[in-house]
Design an enzyme around this catalytic site. Sequence first.
Site, PDB file in Angstrom:
ATOM      1  N   HIS A 265       0.812  -1.209   0.000  1.00 44.37           N
ATOM      2  CA  HIS A 265       0.000   0.000   0.000  1.00 44.37           C
ATOM      3  C   HIS A 265       0.850   1.266   0.000  1.00 44.37           C
ATOM      4  CE1 HIS A 265      -3.369   2.523   1.900  1.00 44.37           C
ATOM      5  NE2 HIS A 265      -3.909   2.010   0.820  1.00 44.37           N
TER       6      HIS A 265
ATOM      7  N   LYS B 156       3.200   4.415  -1.199  1.00 48.64           N
ATOM      8  CA  LYS B 156       3.255   5.335  -2.332  1.00 48.64           C
ATOM      9  C   LYS B 156       4.486   6.199  -2.161  1.00 48.64           C
ATOM     10  CE  LYS B 156      -1.427   4.891  -1.399  1.00 48.64           C
ATOM     11  NZ  LYS B 156      -1.995   4.257  -0.224  1.00 48.64           N
TER      12      LYS B 156
ATOM     13  N   ASP C 287      16.792  11.004  -8.109  1.00 48.31           N
ATOM     14  CA  ASP C 287      18.232  11.275  -8.005  1.00 48.31           C
ATOM     15  C   ASP C 287      18.739  11.288  -6.564  1.00 48.31           C
ATOM     16  OD1 ASP C 287      18.444  11.437 -10.745  1.00 48.31           O
ATOM     17  OD2 ASP C 287      18.270  13.619 -10.818  1.00 48.31           O
TER      18      ASP C 287
ATOM     19  N   HIS D 115      -9.267  11.373   2.217  1.00 42.38           N
ATOM     20  CA  HIS D 115      -8.441  10.163   2.129  1.00 42.38           C
ATOM     21  C   HIS D 115      -7.099  10.323   2.828  1.00 42.38           C
ATOM     22  CE1 HIS D 115      -5.945   7.149  -0.229  1.00 42.38           C
ATOM     23  NE2 HIS D 115      -6.982   6.410   0.097  1.00 42.38           N
TER      24      HIS D 115
ATOM     25  N   LYS E 160      -4.028  10.572   5.552  1.00 42.55           N
ATOM     26  CA  LYS E 160      -3.634   9.845   6.759  1.00 42.55           C
ATOM     27  C   LYS E 160      -2.614  10.716   7.489  1.00 42.55           C
ATOM     28  CE  LYS E 160      -4.138   6.708   3.134  1.00 42.55           C
ATOM     29  NZ  LYS E 160      -5.501   6.360   3.227  1.00 42.55           N
TER      30      LYS E 160
ATOM     31  N   ASP F 197       0.797  17.205  19.887  1.00 38.47           N
ATOM     32  CA  ASP F 197       1.250  18.412  20.580  1.00 38.47           C
ATOM     33  C   ASP F 197       1.549  19.522  19.577  1.00 38.47           C
ATOM     34  OD1 ASP F 197       0.898  16.956  22.904  1.00 38.47           O
ATOM     35  OD2 ASP F 197       3.005  16.340  23.012  1.00 38.47           O
TER      36      ASP F 197
END
Length: 481
Positions: free
Chosen positions: A225, A227, A232, A399, A401, A406
């Site tokens: 999952h 991404k 370089d 979508h 995450k 703090d």
Amino acid sequence: MEQDSFQLLGYLLALVQAVGVVAAAHAVFTVRTAQGAIAWAISLLFMPYLTLLPYLVFGRSRFDAYIQARRQADLQMHRAMAELDWRPWVAEAQAARGSEASQNLQVLARLGRQPPLANNQVLLLIDGQVAFAAIFEAIAQAREVVLVQFFIVRDDHLGRRLQSLLLERAANGVQVFFLYDRVGCHALPRHYVQHLREGGVAVHAFSAAARSGLLNRFQLNFRNHRKLVVVDGLRGFLGGLNVGDEYLGGNPHLSPWRDTHVELSGPVLACLQESFAEDWFWVTRELPPLLLPEGYPGGEVLCLLVSSGPADAQETGSLQFVAAINAARRRIWLASPYFVPDESVFAALRLAVLRGLEVRLLLPARADHRVVYAASSLYAFEALEAGIRVFRYQPGFMHQKVLLIDDDTAAVGSANLDNRSFRLNFELTLFSVDPAFAGTVECMLQEDFSRSRELDQEESRRMHRLNRLGMRVARLISPIL
């Protein structure tokens, strides 16, 4: 003849029921978590006609062969990397351990097997247009090596833009390595991949069964999952976005799509390349070229990259959230499209409320997976009862995450708050310690909260009993979603 047909149907139904009982017993003895074992066993006993086939595909837990093979491959990969004098900035990271927040990263470092590294730059990329503009601009400037990995790639406008750019770079002598998940990209046409390969791009599909010797070719549980993009060894990207027009708002039902990515520069790119190398080595038994520039533009952000997956010795996917939540002293803001937590994460959030912390949860108001949304809704109401403030994002599907702890610690990655991300998927999360970057994340989330509707206790009380029953059924099977 008709009577014989009914009799045959009766025998068939009885056989399915009997096999369901056997499969339920198998689940009790073999599924790795108590919640998953209970969910499978109950559904197989009472709904075998619906759940037996999914269990045979998804629920078989003879995963030891895969886990051992994956661990062995990782060991071989790290042995091959030992000659590269990798992680040359660890001494700098050791010198950056003074603050309480950086001390908290040490727990995550031991959990994720990567060192916290200082002197990085992190840029927040809000939504797909901004993120892909930065990614494509970086790839267009590539001179040596491009590493690309996504869970979902579509053969649509955005997917073809990426394909064209990778082919153009490969034609100009840049080494391009492209890794996609076989399950996530099940709808990707063969000609898309073949065109990349013919154009000089090294391209492979990630599969749990790729080198493990597993007999079960239909094992779909272990999905990659992650991404990420690295150009370089100088610029890196990770977060929640896949490659498809819906991530730019192309799906009217879910538009506008709300997501978050980050751009990285600095020593942490060594760890990002290492994460790609582990997955690439698993598929090919070869290392991609890994670049270590002589120096980076100066940065002030302390970063830790946590790669989690089903072959980990610990349940890294779940424990990273527990560790971060337990380290909080003032507030916890969480944004996730799916809120189906295990007991440890939910308990940590409830205890944070009892410690007097401000705990907020940002969830989507629209569903892309109805069963998951139903299970998530029941957990949301239970979170509300525990004193957690719960918000539903209104404009479109959310979508991202993202975690804010703090005033100085933030996390952005690919991991959802559900069992699949905790224990079955390969995920990638960047933890950063820097008040300035955390302030940027705070401003972003404040804007999201302003576009959201806060749930209240009365809404839970008004809910129809049938809706609540549906949510409870969905939660019953939530560990296997």
